[in-house]
Enzyme design. Sequence first.
Site, PDB file in Angstrom:
ATOM      1  N   ALA A 371      -0.393   2.816   6.164  1.00 52.99           N
ATOM      2  CA  ALA A 371       0.047   3.554   4.978  1.00 52.99           C
ATOM      3  C   ALA A 371       0.439   4.985   5.312  1.00 52.99           C
ATOM      4  CB  ALA A 371      -1.062   3.572   3.920  1.00 52.99           C
ATOM      5  N   CYS A 372       1.472   5.456   4.635  1.00 52.33           N
ATOM      6  CA  CYS A 372       1.852   6.870   4.713  1.00 52.33           C
ATOM      7  C   CYS A 372       2.262   7.318   3.323  1.00 52.33           C
ATOM      8  CB  CYS A 372       2.963   7.105   5.741  1.00 52.33           C
ATOM      9  SG  CYS A 372       4.585   6.511   5.241  1.00 52.33           S
ATOM     10  N   ASP A 373       2.791   8.504   3.211  1.00 48.55           N
ATOM     11  CA  ASP A 373       3.098   9.070   1.903  1.00 48.55           C
ATOM     12  C   ASP A 373       4.178   8.279   1.183  1.00 48.55           C
ATOM     13  OD1 ASP A 373       2.947  11.120  -0.154  1.00 48.55           O
ATOM     14  OD2 ASP A 373       4.898  11.781   0.570  1.00 48.55           O
ATOM     15  N   ILE A 404       1.004   4.994   0.022  1.00 48.63           N
ATOM     16  CA  ILE A 404      -0.413   4.973  -0.366  1.00 48.63           C
ATOM     17  C   ILE A 404      -0.600   4.417  -1.774  1.00 48.63           C
ATOM     18  CG2 ILE A 404      -2.393   6.444  -0.904  1.00 48.63           C
ATOM     19  CD1 ILE A 404      -1.596   8.209   1.451  1.00 48.63           C
TER      20      ILE A 404
END
Length: 453
Positions: A371-373, A404
């Site tokens: 996960a990232c922004d 996320i």
Amino acid sequence: MKEKLQKFGRTLSAMVMPNIAVFIAWGLITSFFIADGWFPNETLAALVEPMNKYLLPILIGYTGGKNVYGQRGATVGAIMTIGVLVGAPIPMFIGAMIAGPLGAYLIKKLDELLKDHTPQGFEMLINNFSAGILGFVLAIIGCLAINPACLFLNDMLNIGVSFFVEHGLLPFVSIIVEPAKVLFLNNAINHGIFSPIGMQEALDTGKSIFFLLEANPGPGLGILLAYCFFGKGSAKASAPAASIIHFVGGIHEIYFPYILMNPLLLLAVIAGGASGILVNVIFGSGLTAPASPGSIIAILGMCKASSYLGVILSIVVATAVTMFIASIILKASKGTEEDLEEAQEQMKDMKNTNQEVKSVSYHELRKIVFACDAGMGSSAMGAALLTKKLKAAGIDIEVPHYAINDIPEDSQVVVTHVSLVARVQERLPNVVIFPITNFMGGTEYDEIVKKLQ
């Protein structure tokens, strides 16, 4: 405060990021067919204004509504958005970002209110009419209330922007932009603030410098090149590959950890960013639409025909200035590698703490979420790297990548950057989290593989 800013920024960018392809299509049409484009065509140029004025804001409002309450939220959000757009002399991106989520939130609350009062067999009738009647009311509110408020806000923004431009202060925006980017607010700044302003300017002039304020890859490239020559240990070893991914792939998040290892490097990217903006101001250069991702390929593809020299020179200057200052800082800093090792130790401590509280059956594990922004850039790259290492170790586990906010609720294990751990924990408090400090950090991925083995 940082987490709240990231969450707000994510809300803004999540409305725009899924529609980037439409922005690019609009930019190409503008670049090719307006009066001073590559191939002027009056008929095809007529596509420019309706796409900018109606299609893009409605898609933003629709997406914002869908993010809040699925398809029903998207439908009501789009109805309220069209109310905001009617009669507006400018593209109402800000209005769409308000109307879409607001309309979705209100239909969600109305559904909750009616849920226990709906007779059996009348569900479809009540669902359709409740959404239709609420949409009717919200379209009127959007037209009579939100529309004037957004026009007033737009006038205030234009006054502020004009002040910066007329007084030659635009380069000083880097003092805010570059530190905010390192806090993973890059997508929010670019797509939530600069893109709406840039789209309005591009509609009038065919180009805008605002598409380059955040997207210029020069400052990040300068940092990574400085590490290539003057870094130490694993930071130096990973910097060359990171440079290519950043500059060509357009994944800016990849250089943020290198700055977090040595926060003094913020001075370098601020100076580099300001220098690049100054060059674009001098040459009057700009892009026809947002460049996303911030790749040199995307930037040149969105470049106005008359702006190639200024844009290319702005990237070169931003890179050179950043690299020069960063090199001085790195040579003067004796503890860069120790900082990296310390960060990795902190990461291990976080892992251990997390594992003591939560557990997962690795024999039954079939998916690890990365996960990232935004769920598009750094997470896609990290998922690919981790997948490759898992396959080499003979482990058959899927590694999808998500933003996320979009992580599936049934996820058991999440890999994310250490600065985003708190947001993941807030959303899914029971998942096992593997924090990483560097998206290119091979040893960190090796530790995850070892744990699974």
